[in-house]
Design an enzyme around this catalytic site. Sequence first.
Site, PDB file in Angstrom:
ATOM      1  N   LEU A 270      75.846  54.626  80.375  1.00 56.97           N
ATOM      2  CA  LEU A 270      75.531  54.845  78.972  1.00 56.97           C
ATOM      3  C   LEU A 270      75.834  56.281  78.480  1.00 56.97           C
ATOM      4  O   LEU A 270      76.118  57.008  78.592  1.00 56.97           O
ATOM      5  CB  LEU A 270      73.995  54.773  79.375  1.00 56.97           C
ATOM      6  CG  LEU A 270      73.381  53.266  79.917  1.00 56.97           C
ATOM      7  CD1 LEU A 270      72.619  53.504  80.328  1.00 56.97           C
ATOM      8  CD2 LEU A 270      73.640  52.174  79.516  1.00 56.97           C
ATOM      9  N   ASP A 271      75.602  56.197  76.955  1.00 49.00           N
ATOM     10  CA  ASP A 271      75.963  57.652  76.501  1.00 49.00           C
ATOM     11  C   ASP A 271      75.015  58.603  76.504  1.00 49.00           C
ATOM     12  O   ASP A 271      73.775  57.533  76.984  1.00 49.00           O
ATOM     13  CB  ASP A 271      75.446  57.025  74.521  1.00 49.00           C
ATOM     14  CG  ASP A 271      77.174  56.742  74.047  1.00 49.00           C
ATOM     15  OD1 ASP A 271      77.790  56.226  74.956  1.00 49.00           O
ATOM     16  OD2 ASP A 271      76.917  56.168  73.251  1.00 49.00           O
ATOM     17  N   ARG A 272      74.959  59.174  76.125  1.00 48.36           N
ATOM     18  CA  ARG A 272      74.102  60.943  76.879  1.00 48.36           C
ATOM     19  C   ARG A 272      72.581  60.285  75.996  1.00 48.36           C
ATOM     20  O   ARG A 272      71.158  60.432  77.239  1.00 48.36           O
ATOM     21  CB  ARG A 272      74.602  62.233  76.380  1.00 48.36           C
ATOM     22  CG  ARG A 272      73.278  63.249  76.536  1.00 48.36           C
ATOM     23  CD  ARG A 272      73.473  64.698  76.420  1.00 48.36           C
ATOM     24  NE  ARG A 272      73.255  65.212  77.211  1.00 48.36           N
ATOM     25  CZ  ARG A 272      73.693  66.600  77.573  1.00 48.36           C
ATOM     26  NH1 ARG A 272      74.605  66.831  77.906  1.00 48.36           N
ATOM     27  NH2 ARG A 272      72.808  67.288  77.529  1.00 48.36           N
TER      28      ARG A 272
END
Length: 464
Positions: free
Chosen positions: A224-226
Amino acid sequence: MYCRLPLFAHSVGRSLHIMSVRPILRLSWNRCRQYCQFSSPEDSKWLTLPPVSMTTVVNGNQLTSSTSTTALKWVIRCCPQLPKTLIHKLFRLKQVRMLPSLLLSQQQEEEEEEDNHHNHKFKRVTPKDTLNSGDRIFLPHSVKQITPPESLAPKHDSPLTLTAKQINFIRTLVIYKDPHILVLNKPPGMPVQGGINIKRSLDAVAAECLNYHYSEPPRLVHRLDRDCSGILVMGRTKTTTTLLHSIFRDKTSRASDDIGTKNRILQRRYWALVLGCPRRSGGLVTAPLGKVVVDNGKSDRITIVDNSTSLSPQHAITEYRVIGSSSHGYTWLELSPLTGRKHQLRVHCAEVLGTPIVGDYKYGWQAHKKWGQFDLSNLEESTEEHLKEEALPFGLNLNKGSISDKHPRLHLHCKQIVLPNISQALENVQSLSASTYDLSVVEALELEADLPPFMKRSWDVTNS
């Protein structure tokens, strides 16, 4: 005589961004040979590894080995202090380059210098590419922060130390656990995987405190994106991790054949708050994505591309439906990615639907400026202040960032995942592989994660 040296990489924030290969400096050939070694950050954007050598020393005698080596093995051999996760990430992001060995003599190099540098360009390499003796590997200069220039000797990293408060916090993120998988509700602002300047990624922290007496640490099977929150699935054993990897890969490769079906063995549903409202209440977005370099090579971004271009676009498919809209001009969407491309949901929302996700300043900056409800003048300073106000371990603050605040955070949350019950599948067969066992007959496991506090506040505001 002069030679041209290419600019390789530039570091922006916590990400590495590939720059287009272009000549920028002209130095004397004698300086060039010195330049291609470990040099100061001001001098070079390359980190040059020693030339590939097939010789080994045994009892003082040099022996030539006929066994070839791969790019991955050579990088690991030359940089034993680099985390293997980082090395694999550099290859995955195509940030490793190679220059074939030059067979010209010193005199030929001086006489045919210009032709040499035009004919022998840096090329991308994959982990399995075979190297020849004399080939040189180049890494992004930013890894020099981890690799000391004065030595290539192995360096033992200090173990990751966590406080009791940090351990307890990570364990509160676990929303499901069985003998084979571990599922977390990832908090926004915490990176999933390690990299440059990232000391405490979620995978490293999980390996320290989420073993639960297992001999193996939990492993990532997707990312997942940060700044994205929500469900993150991890495998607890090597067998489980391999199986889950195949499921996530199969989702991407077969998505184009499964359009319109509801029987996919893997389903992911995200909730997103967007600016504006799509023209239709639901539908399917099938827009290919590609990476382009912007800001004179200082950064890159994902964008919608035409199949006729030479950007090697990857098909990307997203199913969406409107959950609800408000008089404030916001809309809640449910997004189901049928492929797993980088920033897919963010780009599809911003560039296809025309409704960028709230807090997505990379792809929706202009829309946020026109919105007029947010003060974006000191956005970076505000982000630093949020980190200083440590309400939770790891510098996280999940209460700030709703649409009631001046600087809203990214409102993208992996709300639900439906996947096969891996434990049940492994009980049914002795040796399992996705190609020989029909996972669609296995009972589905439905997992759901609560919204982070700041998104709950935005939900209350838009539904009041």
